[in-house]
Design a protein around this motif. Structure first.
Motif, PDB file in Angstrom:
ATOM      1  N   ILE A 213     -24.506 -28.119 -17.202  1.00  0.00           N
ATOM      2  CA  ILE A 213     -25.607 -27.732 -18.085  1.00  0.00           C
ATOM      3  C   ILE A 213     -26.773 -27.162 -17.273  1.00  0.00           C
ATOM      4  CG2 ILE A 213     -27.428 -28.697 -19.557  1.00  0.00           C
ATOM      5  CD1 ILE A 213     -25.344 -30.437 -20.856  1.00  0.00           C
ATOM      6  N   TYR A 214     -27.267 -26.040 -17.758  1.00  0.00           N
ATOM      7  CA  TYR A 214     -28.427 -25.396 -17.138  1.00  0.00           C
ATOM      8  C   TYR A 214     -29.238 -24.780 -18.270  1.00  0.00           C
ATOM      9  CZ  TYR A 214     -31.111 -22.670 -13.697  1.00  0.00           C
ATOM     10  OH  TYR A 214     -32.108 -22.139 -12.919  1.00  0.00           O
ATOM     11  N   ILE A 215     -30.350 -25.431 -18.585  1.00  0.00           N
ATOM     12  CA  ILE A 215     -31.219 -24.980 -19.680  1.00  0.00           C
ATOM     13  C   ILE A 215     -32.565 -24.598 -19.082  1.00  0.00           C
ATOM     14  CG2 ILE A 215     -32.360 -25.616 -21.841  1.00  0.00           C
ATOM     15  CD1 ILE A 215     -30.100 -27.619 -22.307  1.00  0.00           C
ATOM     16  N   ALA A 216     -32.938 -23.347 -19.247  1.00  0.00           N
ATOM     17  CA  ALA A 216     -34.170 -22.835 -18.652  1.00  0.00           C
ATOM     18  C   ALA A 216     -35.173 -22.506 -19.749  1.00  0.00           C
ATOM     19  CB  ALA A 216     -33.884 -21.595 -17.814  1.00  0.00           C
TER      20      ALA A 216
ATOM     21  N   LEU B 279     -28.260 -21.673 -20.661  1.00  0.00           N
ATOM     22  CA  LEU B 279     -27.606 -20.607 -19.908  1.00  0.00           C
ATOM     23  C   LEU B 279     -26.247 -21.026 -19.371  1.00  0.00           C
ATOM     24  CD1 LEU B 279     -30.725 -19.311 -17.934  1.00  0.00           C
ATOM     25  CD2 LEU B 279     -29.756 -18.419 -20.063  1.00  0.00           C
ATOM     26  N   SER B 280     -25.934 -22.316 -19.435  1.00  0.00           N
ATOM     27  CA  SER B 280     -24.634 -22.824 -19.024  1.00  0.00           C
ATOM     28  C   SER B 280     -24.411 -24.160 -19.717  1.00  0.00           C
ATOM     29  CB  SER B 280     -24.586 -22.993 -17.499  1.00  0.00           C
ATOM     30  OG  SER B 280     -23.314 -23.461 -17.089  1.00  0.00           O
ATOM     31  N   GLY B 281     -23.139 -24.480 -19.984  1.00  0.00           N
ATOM     32  CA  GLY B 281     -22.838 -25.675 -20.764  1.00  0.00           C
ATOM     33  C   GLY B 281     -22.166 -26.772 -19.971  1.00  0.00           C
TER      34      GLY B 281
ATOM     35  N   ALA C 155     -33.019 -28.396 -18.207  1.00  0.00           N
ATOM     36  CA  ALA C 155     -31.989 -29.317 -17.710  1.00  0.00           C
ATOM     37  C   ALA C 155     -31.215 -28.675 -16.580  1.00  0.00           C
ATOM     38  CB  ALA C 155     -31.034 -29.716 -18.835  1.00  0.00           C
ATOM     39  N   ILE C 156     -30.860 -29.505 -15.598  1.00  0.00           N
ATOM     40  CA  ILE C 156     -29.967 -29.105 -14.521  1.00  0.00           C
ATOM     41  C   ILE C 156     -28.900 -30.182 -14.371  1.00  0.00           C
ATOM     42  CG2 ILE C 156     -31.663 -27.717 -13.279  1.00  0.00           C
ATOM     43  CD1 ILE C 156     -32.125 -30.099 -11.415  1.00  0.00           C
TER      44      ILE C 156
END
Length: 227
Positions: free
Chosen positions: A74-77, A82-84, A115-116
């Motif tokens: 998960i990558y939420i900017a 942007l990624s799950g 989130a990272i």
């Protein structure tokens, strides 16, 4: 851009001698942070460039990523996913107010604004990862009350720092007050910096088969903080 005040940054460079000589760079942040900012993946950054671009006090590399530069996990900017979810990863979640939590990535809620993801190497005050390999480490820890965030990079493979293993790095952050620790991308990606420059000693690369030089590699996954 405003001139960020260096005296606001709680940064410590520590030389430890057990289990071997190693240089550890640690930034401690009181939460909630005034500003949490993630790279939107439109370009790669080094932490110092990232801080200057977005008027931040400190930044560290984040998720592991694929050769295509797509983040793993998960990558939420800034509210945009942007990624799950990827395998059994854990994530560091921030809400819009900058409050943080580390939890299984599938536990994401609608309140998450940034989130990272990484590998959980310590949980509930105990080391959970037995990996003994040593290389440049990037670690992020969170205290039990979720009020203190730890950004940590360990130098390795240099003449004055033999480095720490993943489990030793986790134990180090637990000794500083972390309750949970995530391992982020490491090796040449391990970078911690401010607008003034890189704080850690980057990995080296070989030139001409003999000489080595520090390699400050721009990366796609980056998280920064304005304090």
């Amino acid at each position: 851009m405003k001139n960020r005040s260096a005296n606001k940054l709680n940064y410590k460079k520590e030389i430890i001698t057990s289990p071997r000589t190693a240089i550890v760079h640690l930034v401690t942040i009181s939460l909630p942070a005034a500003k949490v900012h993630l790279n939107s993946l439109r370009r790669t950054f080094t932490p110092d460039d990232f801080c200057r671009k977005y008027d931040l006090d400190v930044a560290i590399n984040a998720n592991f990523y694929q050769p295509s530069l797509q983040p793993l996990g998960i990558y939420i900017a800034n509210g945009k996913a942007l990624s799950g979810y990827h395998h059994n990863d854990y994530s560091l979640f921030f809400d819009l107010q900058g409050r943080a939590a580390i939890a299984p990535s599938q536990n994401i809620t609608s309140s998450v604004f940034n989130a990272i993801s990484g590998v959980l190497i310590a949980n509930q005050g105990k080391v959970t990862m037995p990996n003994r390999n040593r290389y440049n480490l990037s670690l992020i820890g969170l205290s039990q009350n979720c009020k203190t965030l730890f950004l940590c990079v360990v130098d390795s493979n240099s003449w004055n720092s033999a480095g720490l293993s993943v489990m030793e790095g986790a134990a180090y952050l637990l000794s500083k007050g972390a309750w949970q620790v995530l391992q982020m991308d490491g090796g040449s990606s391990s970078l911690l910096g401010t607008a003034a420059g890189i704080l850690n000693q980057p990995s080296t690369r070989i030139l001409g088969g003999r000489a080595t030089i520090p390699w400050v590699k721009p990366v796609p996954t980056m998280i920064g903080f304005r304090l």
